[in-house]
Design a protein around this motif. Structure first.
Motif, PDB file in Angstrom:
ATOM      1  N   ASN A 194      -2.983   6.525   5.411  1.00 30.24           N
ATOM      2  CA  ASN A 194      -3.412   7.265   6.590  1.00 30.24           C
ATOM      3  C   ASN A 194      -2.913   8.702   6.481  1.00 30.24           C
ATOM      4  N   GLU A 195      -3.799   9.601   6.109  1.00 33.79           N
ATOM      5  CA  GLU A 195      -3.389  10.986   5.870  1.00 33.79           C
ATOM      6  C   GLU A 195      -3.010  11.707   7.162  1.00 33.79           C
ATOM      7  N   SER A 196      -3.727  11.458   8.247  1.00 36.10           N
ATOM      8  CA  SER A 196      -3.417  12.161   9.491  1.00 36.10           C
ATOM      9  C   SER A 196      -2.045  11.758  10.020  1.00 36.10           C
ATOM     10  N   LYS A 197      -1.680  10.483   9.897  1.00 35.30           N
ATOM     11  CA  LYS A 197      -0.343  10.054  10.312  1.00 35.30           C
ATOM     12  C   LYS A 197       0.729  10.715   9.454  1.00 35.30           C
TER      13      LYS A 197
ATOM     14  N   SER B 178       0.844  -1.189   0.000  1.00 35.41           N
ATOM     15  CA  SER B 178       0.000   0.000   0.000  1.00 35.41           C
ATOM     16  C   SER B 178       0.890   1.253   0.000  1.00 35.41           C
ATOM     17  N   THR B 179       0.452   2.345   0.617  1.00 37.35           N
ATOM     18  CA  THR B 179       1.184   3.609   0.477  1.00 37.35           C
ATOM     19  C   THR B 179       1.328   4.297   1.832  1.00 37.35           C
ATOM     20  N   ASN B 180       2.454   4.086   2.480  1.00 41.59           N
ATOM     21  CA  ASN B 180       2.672   4.594   3.837  1.00 41.59           C
ATOM     22  C   ASN B 180       3.682   5.742   3.807  1.00 41.59           C
ATOM     23  N   TYR B 181       3.187   6.968   3.696  1.00 38.61           N
ATOM     24  CA  TYR B 181       4.080   8.126   3.712  1.00 38.61           C
ATOM     25  C   TYR B 181       4.758   8.274   5.075  1.00 38.61           C
ATOM     26  N   ALA B 182       3.972   8.129   6.148  1.00 35.89           N
ATOM     27  CA  ALA B 182       4.477   8.429   7.483  1.00 35.89           C
ATOM     28  C   ALA B 182       5.722   7.618   7.802  1.00 35.89           C
ATOM     29  N   ASP B 183       5.689   6.329   7.487  1.00 37.36           N
ATOM     30  CA  ASP B 183       6.849   5.492   7.782  1.00 37.36           C
ATOM     31  C   ASP B 183       8.051   5.919   6.945  1.00 37.36           C
ATOM     32  N   ALA B 184       7.790   6.393   5.727  1.00 43.76           N
ATOM     33  CA  ALA B 184       8.891   6.877   4.888  1.00 43.76           C
ATOM     34  C   ALA B 184       9.553   8.096   5.520  1.00 43.76           C
ATOM     35  N   PHE B 185       8.750   9.065   5.976  1.00 44.47           N
ATOM     36  CA  PHE B 185       9.318  10.276   6.580  1.00 44.47           C
ATOM     37  C   PHE B 185      10.178   9.923   7.799  1.00 44.47           C
ATOM     38  N   LEU B 186       9.643   9.074   8.665  1.00 42.58           N
ATOM     39  CA  LEU B 186      10.341   8.763   9.914  1.00 42.58           C
ATOM     40  C   LEU B 186      11.545   7.857   9.673  1.00 42.58           C
ATOM     41  N   THR B 187      11.412   6.903   8.755  1.00 41.77           N
ATOM     42  CA  THR B 187      12.530   6.001   8.442  1.00 41.77           C
ATOM     43  C   THR B 187      13.714   6.772   7.873  1.00 41.77           C
TER      44      THR B 187
ATOM     45  N   LEU C 131       5.284  14.399   8.908  1.00 42.37           N
ATOM     46  CA  LEU C 131       6.004  15.471   8.208  1.00 42.37           C
ATOM     47  C   LEU C 131       6.224  16.659   9.142  1.00 42.37           C
ATOM     48  N   THR C 132       5.252  16.938   9.989  1.00 40.78           N
ATOM     49  CA  THR C 132       5.420  18.000  10.981  1.00 40.78           C
ATOM     50  C   THR C 132       6.545  17.655  11.954  1.00 40.78           C
ATOM     51  N   GLU C 133       6.570  16.406  12.403  1.00 43.31           N
ATOM     52  CA  GLU C 133       7.601  15.965  13.336  1.00 43.31           C
ATOM     53  C   GLU C 133       9.000  16.069  12.738  1.00 43.31           C
ATOM     54  N   VAL C 134       9.151  15.692  11.478  1.00 44.52           N
ATOM     55  CA  VAL C 134      10.490  15.692  10.878  1.00 44.52           C
ATOM     56  C   VAL C 134      10.903  17.075  10.399  1.00 44.52           C
ATOM     57  N   SER C 135      10.053  18.085  10.589  1.00 44.24           N
ATOM     58  CA  SER C 135      10.434  19.445  10.182  1.00 44.24           C
ATOM     59  C   SER C 135      11.534  20.017  11.064  1.00 44.24           C
TER      60      SER C 135
ATOM     61  N   LYS D  93      -1.591  19.880   0.221  1.00 45.64           N
ATOM     62  CA  LYS D  93      -1.809  20.131   1.643  1.00 45.64           C
ATOM     63  C   LYS D  93      -0.496  20.032   2.419  1.00 45.64           C
ATOM     64  N   LEU D  94       0.284  18.982   2.163  1.00 47.24           N
ATOM     65  CA  LEU D  94       1.559  18.831   2.854  1.00 47.24           C
ATOM     66  C   LEU D  94       2.500  19.998   2.555  1.00 47.24           C
ATOM     67  N   ASP D  95       2.426  20.515   1.349  1.00 49.62           N
ATOM     68  CA  ASP D  95       3.282  21.629   0.940  1.00 49.62           C
ATOM     69  C   ASP D  95       2.979  22.900   1.741  1.00 49.62           C
ATOM     70  N   THR D  96       1.767  23.009   2.272  1.00 54.22           N
ATOM     71  CA  THR D  96       1.346  24.266   2.898  1.00 54.22           C
ATOM     72  C   THR D  96       1.023  24.127   4.391  1.00 54.22           C
ATOM     73  N   LEU D  97       1.438  23.051   5.027  1.00 53.80           N
ATOM     74  CA  LEU D  97       1.194  22.894   6.466  1.00 53.80           C
ATOM     75  C   LEU D  97       1.798  24.070   7.237  1.00 53.80           C
ATOM     76  N   THR D  98       1.102  24.532   8.242  1.00 47.56           N
ATOM     77  CA  THR D  98       1.553  25.713   8.979  1.00 47.56           C
ATOM     78  C   THR D  98       2.184  25.390  10.329  1.00 47.56           C
ATOM     79  N   GLU D  99       2.086  24.148  10.812  1.00 48.12           N
ATOM     80  CA  GLU D  99       2.545  23.836  12.172  1.00 48.12           C
ATOM     81  C   GLU D  99       4.014  23.444  12.238  1.00 48.12           C
ATOM     82  N   ARG D 100       4.716  23.441  11.125  1.00 45.14           N
ATOM     83  CA  ARG D 100       6.074  22.911  11.089  1.00 45.14           C
ATOM     84  C   ARG D 100       7.107  23.907  11.635  1.00 45.14           C
ATOM     85  N   PHE D 101       8.228  23.339  12.084  1.00 45.10           N
ATOM     86  CA  PHE D 101       9.340  24.162  12.566  1.00 45.10           C
ATOM     87  C   PHE D 101       9.892  25.024  11.437  1.00 45.10           C
TER      88      PHE D 101
END
Length: 255
Positions: A172-175, A112-121, A180-184, A205-213
């Motif tokens: 899982n979009e919320s994950k 399937s398609t797991n973005y979150a694990d890719a960012f953290l890995t 992505l916010t965490e890895v900022s 949406k990911l391109d424009t998140l506002t909560e990132r460092f």
């Protein structure tokens, strides 16, 4: 320091034309002399089967490798794939790039398609894991946390540039948003590319998140990997990278 065109001509003549085009794009972006580690993260979900079998992913990796020669003289990129989970499959270098995608993914089943694990890995692979694990809530999901400090106490010697290609939204979009916010807080710039006939709302949406460092990502739809010219593709690859470098330095993520 960039790898010299003479060395590329000697060791990897098949990359020479791409490296020249990449060099021109770097010139236009004002990034001459910039050092960076380059990685590729490719979607390995079932819907991508035709794109791999056509050789398009191999050709994209070769273009990423050509770009990497302009930022790092080791002549190599780190290769990751993500499906139901993410995995680091090794380095691809100017000495062994031919057929590298097929060789490194051989025997792996698409998922399937797991973005979150890719960012953290990828963050953890480069040594930028948070010093303490984030809090979890119900069902083990990560809670959104204020992002206020860098992942490391001293600026990193080299930033990491990740070319992240997909053809669909994550399971899982919320994950993915939380990850992505965490890895900022890590010195990693994420260049999102999408293939297909339409742009992807979730990557926008990911391109424009506002909560990132820091604003650590940029999204560019490219449609058909083989239909876009190399010059245009390299320019898209570099969009917003100079802006991120400036912000990352201002916030002590990189030297």
């Amino acid at each position: 320091m960039a790898l010299s065109l003479d060395k590329i001509s000697e060791q990897a003549p098949g990359l020479l034309s791409l490296a020249k085009t990449a060099s021109q794009a770097v010139d236009l972006s004002g990034l001459n002399g910039q050092k960076a580690k380059v990685a590729v993260a490719l979607d390995y979900s079932g819907s991508m089967n035709r794109v791999y079998s056509s050789g398009a992913m191999q050709r994209l990796v070769e273009k990423a490798l050509a770009l990497a020669t302009q930022f790092d003289d080791d002549g190599a990129i780190d290769f990751f794939i993500f499906d139901s989970k993410a995995a680091y499959l090794g380095e691809i270098s100017i000495d062994d790039f031919a057929g590298s995608v097929g060789r490194l993914t051989k025997g792996r089943n698409m998922g399937s398609t797991n973005y979150a694990d890719a960012f953290l890995t990828i963050r953890d692979h480069f040594g930028f894991a948070q010093s303490a694990p984030p809090k979890t809530g119900f069902f083990g999901l990560r809670k959104a946390q204020p992002v206020t400090t860098p992942a490391q106490s001293t600026p990193a010697d080299l930033p990491v540039y990740v070319l992240f290609l997909t053809d669909g939204a994550p399971d899982n979009e919320s994950k993915a948003v939380r990850a992505l916010t965490e890895v900022s807080t890590a010195p990693i710039f994420w260049k999102f590319l999408s293939i297909g006939s339409q742009s992807m709302a979730f990557l926008e949406k990911l391109d424009t998140l506002t909560e990132r460092f820091v604003d650590n990502a940029n999204y560019e739809p490219i449609g058909d990997v083989d239909a876009i010219s190399d010059a245009v593709l390299f320019n898209k690859m570099l969009t917003e990278f100079p802006d991120w470098l400036k912000e990352a330095r201002n916030k002590d993520l990189i030297q």
